[in-house]
Scaffold this motif. Structure first.
Motif, PDB file in Angstrom:
ATOM      1  N   SER A  94     -24.405 -29.479  22.501  1.00 26.82           N
ATOM      2  CA  SER A  94     -25.803 -29.391  22.917  1.00 26.82           C
ATOM      3  C   SER A  94     -26.277 -27.950  22.883  1.00 26.82           C
ATOM      4  O   SER A  94     -27.405 -27.659  22.430  1.00 26.82           O
ATOM      5  CB  SER A  94     -25.967 -29.965  24.335  1.00 26.82           C
ATOM      6  N   LEU A  95     -25.444 -27.003  23.365  1.00 27.91           N
ATOM      7  CA  LEU A  95     -25.822 -25.592  23.355  1.00 27.91           C
ATOM      8  C   LEU A  95     -26.057 -25.101  21.930  1.00 27.91           C
ATOM      9  O   LEU A  95     -27.051 -24.414  21.642  1.00 27.91           O
ATOM     10  CB  LEU A  95     -24.741 -24.744  24.034  1.00 27.91           C
ATOM     11  N   CYS A  96     -25.128 -25.452  21.043  1.00 25.65           N
ATOM     12  CA  CYS A  96     -25.250 -24.982  19.661  1.00 25.65           C
ATOM     13  C   CYS A  96     -26.409 -25.673  18.948  1.00 25.65           C
ATOM     14  O   CYS A  96     -27.102 -25.066  18.132  1.00 25.65           O
ATOM     15  CB  CYS A  96     -23.946 -25.245  18.922  1.00 25.65           C
ATOM     16  N   SER A  97     -26.615 -26.971  19.258  1.00 22.47           N
ATOM     17  CA  SER A  97     -27.689 -27.710  18.604  1.00 22.47           C
ATOM     18  C   SER A  97     -29.041 -27.175  19.011  1.00 22.47           C
ATOM     19  O   SER A  97     -29.953 -27.090  18.175  1.00 22.47           O
ATOM     20  CB  SER A  97     -27.588 -29.194  18.969  1.00 22.47           C
ATOM     21  N   VAL A  98     -29.200 -26.796  20.265  1.00 26.24           N
ATOM     22  CA  VAL A  98     -30.487 -26.319  20.755  1.00 26.24           C
ATOM     23  C   VAL A  98     -30.702 -24.849  20.416  1.00 26.24           C
ATOM     24  O   VAL A  98     -31.770 -24.452  19.948  1.00 26.24           O
ATOM     25  CB  VAL A  98     -30.595 -26.542  22.271  1.00 26.24           C
ATOM     26  N   PHE A  99     -29.646 -24.018  20.639  1.00 25.04           N
ATOM     27  CA  PHE A  99     -29.832 -22.566  20.525  1.00 25.04           C
ATOM     28  C   PHE A  99     -29.211 -21.960  19.271  1.00 25.04           C
ATOM     29  O   PHE A  99     -29.241 -20.743  19.097  1.00 25.04           O
ATOM     30  CB  PHE A  99     -29.241 -21.871  21.754  1.00 25.04           C
ATOM     31  N   LYS A 151     -23.511 -20.840  20.454  1.00 22.01           N
ATOM     32  CA  LYS A 151     -22.068 -20.588  20.322  1.00 22.01           C
ATOM     33  C   LYS A 151     -21.636 -19.458  21.261  1.00 22.01           C
ATOM     34  O   LYS A 151     -20.584 -19.530  21.919  1.00 22.01           O
ATOM     35  CB  LYS A 151     -21.731 -20.225  18.889  1.00 22.01           C
ATOM     36  N   GLY A 152     -22.451 -18.401  21.316  1.00 20.73           N
ATOM     37  CA  GLY A 152     -22.135 -17.308  22.239  1.00 20.73           C
ATOM     38  C   GLY A 152     -22.178 -17.749  23.684  1.00 20.73           C
ATOM     39  O   GLY A 152     -21.344 -17.351  24.510  1.00 20.73           O
ATOM     40  N   LEU A 153     -23.182 -18.615  23.987  1.00 18.60           N
ATOM     41  CA  LEU A 153     -23.267 -19.127  25.354  1.00 18.60           C
ATOM     42  C   LEU A 153     -22.032 -19.946  25.721  1.00 18.60           C
ATOM     43  O   LEU A 153     -21.557 -19.909  26.863  1.00 18.60           O
ATOM     44  CB  LEU A 153     -24.527 -19.987  25.509  1.00 18.60           C
ATOM     45  N   LEU A 198     -35.427 -29.917  24.677  1.00 15.39           N
ATOM     46  CA  LEU A 198     -35.711 -28.590  24.136  1.00 15.39           C
ATOM     47  C   LEU A 198     -35.478 -28.458  22.636  1.00 15.39           C
ATOM     48  O   LEU A 198     -35.945 -27.492  22.020  1.00 15.39           O
ATOM     49  CB  LEU A 198     -34.859 -27.537  24.863  1.00 15.39           C
ATOM     50  N   LYS A 199     -34.731 -29.398  22.045  1.00 14.08           N
ATOM     51  CA  LYS A 199     -34.369 -29.226  20.626  1.00 14.08           C
ATOM     52  C   LYS A 199     -35.604 -29.177  19.728  1.00 14.08           C
ATOM     53  O   LYS A 199     -35.739 -28.259  18.894  1.00 14.08           O
ATOM     54  CB  LYS A 199     -33.449 -30.339  20.177  1.00 14.08           C
ATOM     55  N   LYS A 200     -36.501 -30.126  19.869  1.00 12.69           N
ATOM     56  CA  LYS A 200     -37.678 -30.168  18.993  1.00 12.69           C
ATOM     57  C   LYS A 200     -38.611 -28.995  19.253  1.00 12.69           C
ATOM     58  O   LYS A 200     -39.038 -28.321  18.296  1.00 12.69           O
ATOM     59  CB  LYS A 200     -38.411 -31.492  19.185  1.00 12.69           C
ATOM     60  N   SER A 253     -36.841 -25.817  17.902  1.00 11.96           N
ATOM     61  CA  SER A 253     -36.172 -25.872  16.591  1.00 11.96           C
ATOM     62  C   SER A 253     -36.752 -24.877  15.601  1.00 11.96           C
ATOM     63  O   SER A 253     -36.020 -24.191  14.869  1.00 11.96           O
ATOM     64  CB  SER A 253     -36.255 -27.298  16.029  1.00 11.96           C
ATOM     65  N   LYS A 254     -38.106 -24.779  15.514  1.00 12.32           N
ATOM     66  CA  LYS A 254     -38.726 -23.861  14.558  1.00 12.32           C
ATOM     67  C   LYS A 254     -38.410 -22.422  14.908  1.00 12.32           C
ATOM     68  O   LYS A 254     -38.088 -21.610  14.027  1.00 12.32           O
ATOM     69  CB  LYS A 254     -40.227 -24.090  14.532  1.00 12.32           C
ATOM     70  N   GLN A 255     -38.493 -22.079  16.193  1.00 12.60           N
ATOM     71  CA  GLN A 255     -38.216 -20.707  16.614  1.00 12.60           C
ATOM     72  C   GLN A 255     -36.759 -20.347  16.373  1.00 12.60           C
ATOM     73  O   GLN A 255     -36.449 -19.239  15.905  1.00 12.60           O
ATOM     74  CB  GLN A 255     -38.542 -20.551  18.112  1.00 12.60           C
ATOM     75  N   ILE A 256     -35.847 -21.309  16.648  1.00  9.32           N
ATOM     76  CA  ILE A 256     -34.419 -21.070  16.427  1.00  9.32           C
ATOM     77  C   ILE A 256     -34.141 -20.919  14.943  1.00  9.32           C
ATOM     78  O   ILE A 256     -33.322 -20.083  14.528  1.00  9.32           O
ATOM     79  CB  ILE A 256     -33.593 -22.220  17.034  1.00  9.32           C
TER      80      ILE A 256
END
Length: 678
Positions: free
Chosen positions: A570-575, A580-582, A656-658, A661-664
């Motif tokens: 979830s962390l990697c998918s969202v951020f 990964k760092g988190l 938060l994913k959607k 997503s564009k900003q990430i």
């Protein structure tokens, strides 16, 4: 909806099996976390079994000492015991080698037993005991754990020395107690006798006070006693006179019959005293008659002078008559003179005779008895009385001044010391009564007569630690298995998000974002479950870690892996890469805050604060339940907490994913322009 998610899942696995290298990668991702766990668990299996490899230098400089004629050297005894002790690698060297060896890292620490160690240790028998010191130095830069181990070893050495010393000293003390108990038991009759005497003395204190007062009064009468003593001496000097008087009494007793006979004569004389009175009258009559004869003769002379006869015849007759007359006058004068004296003597004789006769009649019998008693006293008692008088006089001459001295001392004692003595006696009696009311002498003797060896052993080891192992785990490796297994599962989840693509290429507009998210998540969860199965079965059957509930251990490992994969995915998918760092930061925080190695109460307040909010806290607790023995309430609590973490992770991702997503994606493209970040 489920069908689309399932299609994504099947597509992922078809793509994986189409490329062998990817299959190998997935296999490596499944196995690698297990290797991490197994290596760490095995290395920690029994870390304290090899402490003999930790070298500690020992230098003994103790010169020993002597206690009551017995030589002791505690330093030598300590070295002998350490040679039998294999807890640490004891090396016996001199002081110089020990100090230089620790400084250069050849030894982790050193113990130096000083020269005065035994002497100071034995000073417990002196008024001012001194505590001995053992010099202990540890090189703390060699290793972080070794100083703790060698410090524990040094404490063990001092504890052994203390224990041995306590045993020796206590054994000597209890032997003294034992002898004291025997002697006390033997002297118990004497002690009771002394107690009785003290109580009797306390009871007699009023009489003693009287005696003290009498001594003071006697001191006042010493001059009078001295005067009487002088009289005794004077009486001794008159003993010859007394003896003469005694002889006179004996002589009187011998003459009592004669006196008695004389008394009878006196009484007879008294009866004849009337004859003396008649003789008195005859003398008076004779004197009267002589006066008449004188007158007659005088008349005759006068007549003869006037008669007329021859002068020769007349003169001769006249001279004869005149001579007779003169003789008669002379006789009459003598009679008159004698009459007065005779009458006086007759009166005296009469009076004396009457007195003597009355005495013999009324008092002589009593006087006779007194003379007999006096004579008996002279014969029987006077010699001893004279002897007593002589002894008394001699005693007075030789002992009186000493007697005076003792009387003065007794009086001084009565005035000055007797009050304190009485107070002491009363206090002693009160203390004896108090002691007897609080202490049973026979119980005290029984206590003192306890076996010195047993008492010494008890004092050197007064407490036996009865250990009851609750949920016992046989070795340290098994106890650490929950932590390293859980850590391996998190590492495996992190490797997945680092090695595999999280986002799914959109196969078409018909797929929703959450479907893409869940489809790829299930793929990751499948790999995570395989990771958990491999690591848990390997723990149990490859390295043979201990677990009470093996099946639940495997099941919970699978569940925990799913939780960790869900969180990291979830962390990697969202951020993206930031996620990964988190995940790595999350890992670091959880190692210290979960209480998996050290109790969380030993950590800082920060880690104690975040402890309830970390999944590691509940994951390690759940696995510990399966290893040591499960308590259902604890398992349910941990399970519920981990379910919450899954729910929060899914909720975070779906919400938060959607929007992000564009900003990430823009951020990831900028990062790729650095040609460093993929």
């Amino acid at each position: 909806m489920i069908g689309k998610v399932w299609r994504i899942y099947k597509t992922d696995w078809k793509n994986i099996f189409r490329v062998p290298t990817v299959v190998l990668l997935i296999g490596a991702l499944i196995v690698l976390p297990s290797a991490y766990a197994w290596v760490n668990i095995k290395s920690m299996w029994d870390p304290y079994s090899n402490t003999s490899g930790i070298r500690v230098a020992v230098s003994n400089e103790d010169e020993g000492t002597e206690i009551r004629g017995k030589k002791i050297n505690v330093g030598n005894d300590t070295v002998k015991n350490l040679k039998k002790n294999h807890q640490l690698g004891w090396v016996f060297v001199n002081r110089t080698e020990a100090e230089s060896g620790v400084e250069r890292g050849l030894y982790y620490a050193y113990l130096i037993i000083p020269k005065d160690f035994s002497r100071k240790l034995s000073s417990i028998l002196e008024v001012n005991p001194q505590k001995p010191e053992i010099e202990f130095t540890v090189n703390e830069k060699i290793n972080a754990v070794a100083p703790k181990i060698v410090s524990s070893g040094a404490s063990s050495v001092t504890a052994q020395i203390s224990q041995a010393f306590i045993k020796i000293v206590s054994e000597a003390i209890f032997k003294g107690f034992y002898r004291a108990g025997i002697e006390l038991e033997q002297e118990l009759p004497s002690i009771h006798n002394v107690e009785k005497q003290i109580f009797a003395l306390e009871k007699a204190l009023p009489e003693i006070e009287k005696v003290g007062k009498a001594a003071i009064e006697l001191e006042k009468k010493l001059p009078e006693i001295q005067a009487k003593g002088q009289k005794v001496i004077e009486l001794e000097q008159r003993i010859p006179e007394i003896e003469k008087a005694a002889d006179s009494i004996l002589k009187i007793e011998d003459r009592l019959p004669l006196i008695k006979e004389t008394g009878a004569k006196v009484i007879t004389l008294q009866e004849k005293i009337s004859s003396l009175q008649r003789a008195k009258e005859l003398i008076t009559d004779t004197a009267t008659n002589l006066s008449e004869i004188e007158n007659m003769l005088l008349q005759s002379l006068e007549q003869m002078k006037g008669a007329s006869v021859s002068q020769t015849e007349s003169k001769g007759e006249q001279e004869e008559v005149n001579r007779i007359y003169k003789e008669l006058v002379k006789i009459h004068g003598n009679i008159v003179e004698t009459q007065a004296e005779l009458l006086e003597k007759v009166d005296k004789l009469t009076k004396a005779t009457n007195t003597a006769a009355n005495f013999f009649k009324s008092d002589f019998a009593n006087s006779e008895q007194k003379i007999h008693r006096a004579a008996d006293f002279v014969r029987t008692d006077l010699p001893s009385l004279e002897n007593d008088i002589r002894k008394a006089a001699d005693l007075f001459r030789t002992r009186f001044y000493a007697f005076v001295k003792y009387v003065h001392k007794a009086a001084d004692l009565a005035r000055n010391d007797l009050p304190g003595f009485e107070s002491s006696i009363r206090n002693a009696a009160d203390k004896i009564r108090s002691f007897e009311s609080s202490v049973n002498m026979y119980d005290l003797i029984e206590f003192l007569k306890h076996d010195p060896q047993k008492e010494s052993n008890f004092l050197s080891n007064p407490i036996l630690l009865k250990t009851k192992r609750l949920f016992p785990i046989p070795n340290y490796g098994s106890a650490m298995t929950p932590f390293y297994t859980m850590l391996a599962l998190w590492v495996g989840a992190t490797l997945l998000i680092a090695s595999l693509k999280v986002d799914v290429d959109n196969p078409g507009p018909s797929f929703k974002g959450y479907q893409l998210f869940l489809g790829r998540l299930i793929t990751f969860l499948t790999i995570g479950i395989f990771q958990a199965v491999i690591v848990s079965l390997g723990d149990l059957f490859f390295i043979h870690t201990y677990a009470v509930d093996k099946l639940w251990f495997v099941v919970f490992c699978m569940f925990i892996s799913m939780v960790f994969v869900t969180i990291t995915y979830s962390l990697c998918s969202v951020f993206g890469n930031i996620g990964k760092g988190l995940a790595i930061i999350f890992l670091v925080l959880q190692i210290s805050s979960s209480g998996a190695t050290f109790p969380v109460s030993l950590t800082s307040s920060f880690f104690q604060t975040i402890n309830p909010y970390m999944p590691f806290t509940y994951a390690v607790s759940m696995l510990r339940e399966t290893v040591g023995g499960m308590i259902v309430e604890v398992v349910i609590k941990d399970l519920f907490a981990l379910v919450i973490f899954i729910a929060l992770s899914l909720l975070l991702a779906l919400m938060l994913k959607k929007p992000l997503s564009k900003q990430i994606q823009k951020t990831a493209e900028k990062a790729r322009t650095t040609r460093i970040i993929p």
